[in-house]
Design an enzyme around this catalytic site. Sequence first.
Site, mmCIF file in Angstrom:
data_model
loop_
_atom_site.group_PDB
_atom_site.id
_atom_site.type_symbol
_atom_site.label_atom_id
_atom_site.label_comp_id
_atom_site.label_asym_id
_atom_site.label_seq_id
_atom_site.Cartn_x
_atom_site.Cartn_y
_atom_site.Cartn_z
ATOM 1 N N GLY A 174 15.055 1.214 -0.564
ATOM 2 C CA GLY A 174 14.070 0.921 -1.606
ATOM 3 C C GLY A 174 13.185 -0.263 -1.299
ATOM 4 C CD GLU A 221 4.435 7.374 1.948
ATOM 5 O OE1 GLU A 221 5.063 8.441 1.796
ATOM 6 O OE2 GLU A 221 4.911 6.388 2.533
ATOM 7 C CG ASP A 279 6.141 1.246 -2.496
ATOM 8 O OD1 ASP A 279 6.392 0.518 -3.473
ATOM 9 O OD2 ASP A 279 6.709 2.327 -2.296
ATOM 10 C CE1 TYR A 306 8.645 8.188 -9.754
ATOM 11 C CE2 TYR A 306 7.517 10.258 -9.288
ATOM 12 C CZ TYR A 306 7.491 8.891 -9.440
ATOM 13 O OH TYR A 306 6.305 8.216 -9.294
#
Length: 380
Positions: free
Chosen positions: A120, A156, A168, A218
Amino acid sequence: MELNLLKEKFKSLYGTEGTMYTSPGRINLIGEHTDYNGGFVLPGAIDKAMYCVIKPNGTPDRIKAYAMDLSEMDEFGLDDIPIKQWGKYIFGVCHEIMKLGKQVQGFDCVFAGDVPLGAGMSSSAALESCFGFAINDMYNLGLDRFQLAKVGQATEHNYVGVKCGIMDQFASCFGKEGSLIRLDCRSLEYKYIPFNPEGYRLVLLNTCVAHELASSAYNKRRESCENAASYIRKYHPEVELLRDATIEMLKEVANEVSAEDYMRAEFVIEEIARMGEACDALERGDYETVGKKMYETHIGLSRKYEVSCEELDFLNDVARQCGVTGSRVMGGGFGGCTINLVKNELHDDFIKRATESYEQKFRIKPKVYEVVISDGARKL
């Protein structure tokens, strides 16, 4: 990280010397599952990073890349899809930069890192930001850090198949030693918040489990938030995302939304408020209040958002019993790490008790990562 080994490997593979760049992993102190609800997050770059040594090779589009941690080589053109999964990150970054009208040519590179995988801390964002920064600097393309963060995010989405937010990559590009970044996930406005916890340490404890639920759960939670926002919007047209809603507005639609959607939305609205309170406390240098907010976040993530697991709850309980200032699950949940704000004098006892009791109960040793808030992507 032994950086000389990277340089030596580059020289032995390509017979020349290259330039070294780095980009860090990240932690998020508070503000979890708020990003896709238009809220705020509080990440910081850490002293664990990806590194690459790179040099143009004079070809129009041939890329030779060596992953030192895996002892694997991949070679591809900008029209080929790389064979190795990790090659897709480099390939994607090149293509996203080219979509901005910039010219990328062939290069040779060697890369490695000490960002723990699957813990993470966003090793993939660190890799994207490292190559984005390197290519931009090497070819003098003139992209700013905002654009480089978006290049990483688009990589991504389009090449790895992960529909992540911007946090991120943003932390990896904009990190600053001694500061966390209060990022508005809707406007991308940001502010550096001082983080100088004298007398405290930041420690991550990795449960070393990853429960299978993560990605489908999620998406389900994201749907719950969108559902709740849509019901509130019927009465309050200005509410675009949960970030715009209050608990009072949510209570108005309590009879219309499912109990589950209500509970998920309640957590997010509370977490956005908590995040603001934690930032105010940091500005005052009040780390005890910050710690209290971290525990509140953990309870919310465990009971209302239901993304914790037995192992994470266990480590959080041990932290509380040891008098740790703050502790919570960090990241998407269902495994991964707890992030802990620990007073120096309690540190050794906490680590000993947490690792021994965890191993006794789960027959597996948790991994311990000490982290320090550091600078973002740069040339070394």
